[in-house]
Design a protein around this motif. Structure first.
Motif, mmCIF file in Angstrom:
data_model
loop_
_atom_site.group_PDB
_atom_site.id
_atom_site.type_symbol
_atom_site.label_atom_id
_atom_site.label_comp_id
_atom_site.label_asym_id
_atom_site.label_seq_id
_atom_site.Cartn_x
_atom_site.Cartn_y
_atom_site.Cartn_z
ATOM 1 N N GLU A 1 14.330 3.129 13.866
ATOM 2 C CA GLU A 1 13.965 4.155 12.892
ATOM 3 C C GLU A 1 13.077 5.251 13.482
ATOM 4 O O GLU A 1 12.640 6.141 12.760
ATOM 5 C CB GLU A 1 13.216 3.498 11.714
ATOM 6 C CG GLU A 1 13.926 2.321 11.076
ATOM 7 C CD GLU A 1 15.174 2.735 10.333
ATOM 8 O OE1 GLU A 1 15.297 3.935 9.989
ATOM 9 O OE2 GLU A 1 16.037 1.873 10.098
ATOM 10 N N PHE A 2 12.805 5.176 14.787
ATOM 11 C CA PHE A 2 11.797 6.059 15.391
ATOM 12 C C PHE A 2 12.386 7.214 16.189
ATOM 13 O O PHE A 2 11.653 7.891 16.918
ATOM 14 C CB PHE A 2 10.863 5.242 16.289
ATOM 15 C CG PHE A 2 9.661 4.687 15.552
ATOM 16 C CD1 PHE A 2 9.666 4.575 14.173
ATOM 17 C CD2 PHE A 2 8.535 4.277 16.240
ATOM 18 C CE1 PHE A 2 8.576 4.062 13.497
ATOM 19 C CE2 PHE A 2 7.431 3.781 15.575
ATOM 20 C CZ PHE A 2 7.459 3.671 14.200
ATOM 21 N N GLU A 3 13.650 7.481 16.051
ATOM 22 C CA GLU A 3 14.222 8.623 16.752
ATOM 23 C C GLU A 3 13.541 9.915 16.267
ATOM 24 O O GLU A 3 13.404 10.152 15.072
ATOM 25 C CB GLU A 3 15.723 8.715 16.509
ATOM 26 C CG GLU A 3 16.400 9.844 17.262
ATOM 27 C CD GLU A 3 17.898 9.863 17.090
ATOM 28 O OE1 GLU A 3 18.542 10.744 17.700
ATOM 29 O OE2 GLU A 3 18.432 9.002 16.371
ATOM 30 N N GLY A 4 13.095 10.724 17.209
ATOM 31 C CA GLY A 4 12.472 11.998 16.867
ATOM 32 C C GLY A 4 10.975 11.960 16.651
ATOM 33 O O GLY A 4 10.367 13.015 16.456
ATOM 34 N N VAL A 5 10.344 10.774 16.693
ATOM 35 C CA VAL A 5 8.897 10.710 16.471
ATOM 36 C C VAL A 5 8.135 10.114 17.650
ATOM 37 O O VAL A 5 6.903 10.081 17.631
ATOM 38 C CB VAL A 5 8.554 9.907 15.194
ATOM 39 C CG1 VAL A 5 9.218 10.524 13.984
ATOM 40 C CG2 VAL A 5 8.923 8.432 15.330
ATOM 41 N N MET A 6 8.831 9.660 18.663
ATOM 42 C CA MET A 6 8.149 9.024 19.784
ATOM 43 C C MET A 6 7.193 10.009 20.467
ATOM 44 O O MET A 6 7.508 11.186 20.647
ATOM 45 C CB MET A 6 9.163 8.503 20.795
ATOM 46 C CG MET A 6 10.058 7.394 20.254
ATOM 47 S SD MET A 6 9.147 5.923 19.733
ATOM 48 C CE MET A 6 8.490 5.341 21.295
ATOM 49 N N GLY A 7 6.010 9.514 20.807
ATOM 50 C CA GLY A 7 5.010 10.340 21.468
ATOM 51 C C GLY A 7 4.180 11.195 20.532
ATOM 52 O O GLY A 7 3.340 11.962 20.992
ATOM 53 N N LYS A 8 4.400 11.064 19.212
ATOM 54 C CA LYS A 8 3.714 11.909 18.236
ATOM 55 C C LYS A 8 3.010 11.008 17.207
ATOM 56 O O LYS A 8 3.636 10.494 16.291
ATOM 57 C CB LYS A 8 4.699 12.834 17.526
ATOM 58 C CG LYS A 8 5.567 13.675 18.460
ATOM 59 C CD LYS A 8 6.667 14.395 17.693
ATOM 60 C CE LYS A 8 7.597 15.153 18.610
ATOM 61 N NZ LYS A 8 8.720 15.789 17.879
ATOM 62 N N ASP A 9 1.697 10.847 17.367
ATOM 63 C CA ASP A 9 0.950 9.921 16.499
ATOM 64 C C ASP A 9 1.158 10.225 15.021
ATOM 65 O O ASP A 9 1.445 9.327 14.222
ATOM 66 C CB ASP A 9 -0.546 9.976 16.825
ATOM 67 C CG ASP A 9 -0.873 9.436 18.201
ATOM 68 O OD1 ASP A 9 -0.052 8.686 18.743
ATOM 69 O OD2 ASP A 9 -1.949 9.762 18.722
ATOM 70 N N TYR A 10 0.973 11.480 14.650
ATOM 71 C CA TYR A 10 1.047 11.843 13.236
ATOM 72 C C TYR A 10 2.446 11.630 12.684
ATOM 73 O O TYR A 10 2.621 11.145 11.553
ATOM 74 C CB TYR A 10 0.618 13.302 13.045
ATOM 75 C CG TYR A 10 0.689 13.775 11.611
ATOM 76 C CD1 TYR A 10 -0.146 13.224 10.640
ATOM 77 C CD2 TYR A 10 1.596 14.759 11.227
ATOM 78 C CE1 TYR A 10 -0.078 13.647 9.321
ATOM 79 C CE2 TYR A 10 1.671 15.186 9.906
ATOM 80 C CZ TYR A 10 0.833 14.624 8.958
ATOM 81 O OH TYR A 10 0.910 15.041 7.647
ATOM 82 N N GLU A 11 3.465 11.961 13.469
ATOM 83 C CA GLU A 11 4.842 11.798 13.005
ATOM 84 C C GLU A 11 5.199 10.322 12.849
ATOM 85 O O GLU A 11 5.955 9.944 11.951
ATOM 86 C CB GLU A 11 5.818 12.484 13.963
ATOM 87 C CG GLU A 11 5.685 13.992 13.998
ATOM 88 C CD GLU A 11 5.990 14.632 12.640
ATOM 89 O OE1 GLU A 11 6.845 14.108 11.917
ATOM 90 O OE2 GLU A 11 5.359 15.656 12.311
ATOM 91 N N ILE A 12 4.660 9.490 13.709
ATOM 92 C CA ILE A 12 4.880 8.047 13.565
ATOM 93 C C ILE A 12 4.271 7.556 12.267
ATOM 94 O O ILE A 12 4.895 6.791 11.515
ATOM 95 C CB ILE A 12 4.298 7.290 14.773
ATOM 96 C CG1 ILE A 12 5.203 7.483 15.983
ATOM 97 C CG2 ILE A 12 4.136 5.802 14.460
ATOM 98 C CD1 ILE A 12 4.715 6.815 17.240
ATOM 99 N N SER A 13 3.064 8.000 11.952
ATOM 100 C CA SER A 13 2.420 7.599 10.709
ATOM 101 C C SER A 13 3.226 8.054 9.494
ATOM 102 O O SER A 13 3.396 7.308 8.518
ATOM 103 C CB SER A 13 0.992 8.155 10.636
ATOM 104 O OG SER A 13 0.194 7.647 11.666
ATOM 105 N N LYS A 14 3.754 9.284 9.540
ATOM 106 C CA LYS A 14 4.584 9.787 8.445
ATOM 107 C C LYS A 14 5.859 8.965 8.297
ATOM 108 O O LYS A 14 6.264 8.620 7.176
ATOM 109 C CB LYS A 14 4.949 11.250 8.695
ATOM 110 C CG LYS A 14 3.844 12.237 8.405
ATOM 111 C CD LYS A 14 4.255 13.653 8.763
ATOM 112 C CE LYS A 14 5.518 14.083 8.038
ATOM 113 N NZ LYS A 14 5.898 15.485 8.408
ATOM 114 N N ARG A 15 6.503 8.622 9.406
ATOM 115 C CA ARG A 15 7.731 7.838 9.338
ATOM 116 C C ARG A 15 7.458 6.448 8.766
ATOM 117 O O ARG A 15 8.238 5.943 7.956
ATOM 118 C CB ARG A 15 8.337 7.742 10.741
ATOM 119 C CG ARG A 15 9.678 7.020 10.837
ATOM 120 C CD ARG A 15 10.793 7.760 10.114
ATOM 121 N NE ARG A 15 10.942 9.135 10.565
ATOM 122 C CZ ARG A 15 11.680 9.523 11.608
ATOM 123 N NH1 ARG A 15 12.339 8.619 12.325
ATOM 124 N NH2 ARG A 15 11.770 10.811 11.914
#
Length: 218
Positions: free
Chosen positions: A159-173
């Motif tokens: 489910e993490f395609e497009g958010v790797m390396g981005k703390d805030y985007e991981i939290s949003k996902r």
């Protein structure tokens, strides 16, 4: 047997940190260490390169049938039992605890945030404080956390395609997926600063003491 890919997006070679990565082990667990030295985006800085490199690591885990991706930043010194403790939580995603640099994270400097809508801050969450750790136990639900020491299952990586390396985007996902981000406060990592010393009580006198947080050698 569980299979773990310990991935380090290397920008600097810090011996005390590197030695801590290769010590990681856990019962019935195979650990491979993947250190990515190459920056694919020349001249674009650390963070754009981190995004690409972390996506490559995600794809390696999925293609090679690993069970977990264990992300460790190059300036993080892991306690010997970090991986074992994170695996024991047995949840889709869990992070360890480390201090940030005082100029960025302030006096307490713990690099995760917890929900506190009634607190004095403008946001609904705030950085974790030492009293929170003592009052809430070892496994704490957090709203945001650093990828400096992060263990993720392969199922969640789907489910993490497009958010790797981005703390805030991981939290949003994670919020979209209704998956809690957990912090194991017993995994106390060292954070090497620009001088080569580990951020902690011994090197920054203004920082409060917290158990064995400074894991630098005597």
């Amino acid at each position: 047997m569980k299979r773990v890919l310990l991935y380090v997006p290397l920008y600097r070679d810090i011996p005390v940190a590197r030695e801590s990565w290769i010590k990681q082990q856990a019962p019935d667990t195979w650990v491979d260490v993947y250190i990515e030295r190459y920056n694919p985006l020349e001249g674009q800085g650390a963070y754009p390169n981190l995004t690409v490199k972390s996506e490559i690591a995600r794809q390696i885990v999925l293609a090679s049938l690993y069970d977990y991706l264990f992300i460790v930043e190059d300036d993080i010194v892991l306690p010997d039992d970090a991986l074992e403790k994170l695996l024991a939580v047995d949840k889709p995603i869990v992070v360890g605890l480390h201090r940030g640099r005082p100029e960025t994270w302030g006096i307490s400097g713990l690099c995760v945030k917890i929900a506190d809508p009634d607190g004095p801050q403008d946001a609904d969450d705030r950085p974790l404080e030492l009293t929170d750790v003592k009052n809430r136990g070892e496994i704490i639900s957090v709203t945001d956390g650093s990828q400096a020491c992060m263990l993720i299952t392969w199922e969640l990586l789907l489910e993490f395609e497009g958010v790797m390396g981005k703390d805030y985007e991981i939290s949003k996902r994670l919020s979209m997926l209704n998956v809690p981000l957990l912090c194991h406060t017993g995994v106390l990592c060292g954070h090497v600063d620009e001088t080569g010393e580990i951020i902690g009580v011994k090197t920054h006198g203004c920082l409060p003491s917290y158990r064995l947080f400074d894991c630098s050698p005597e």
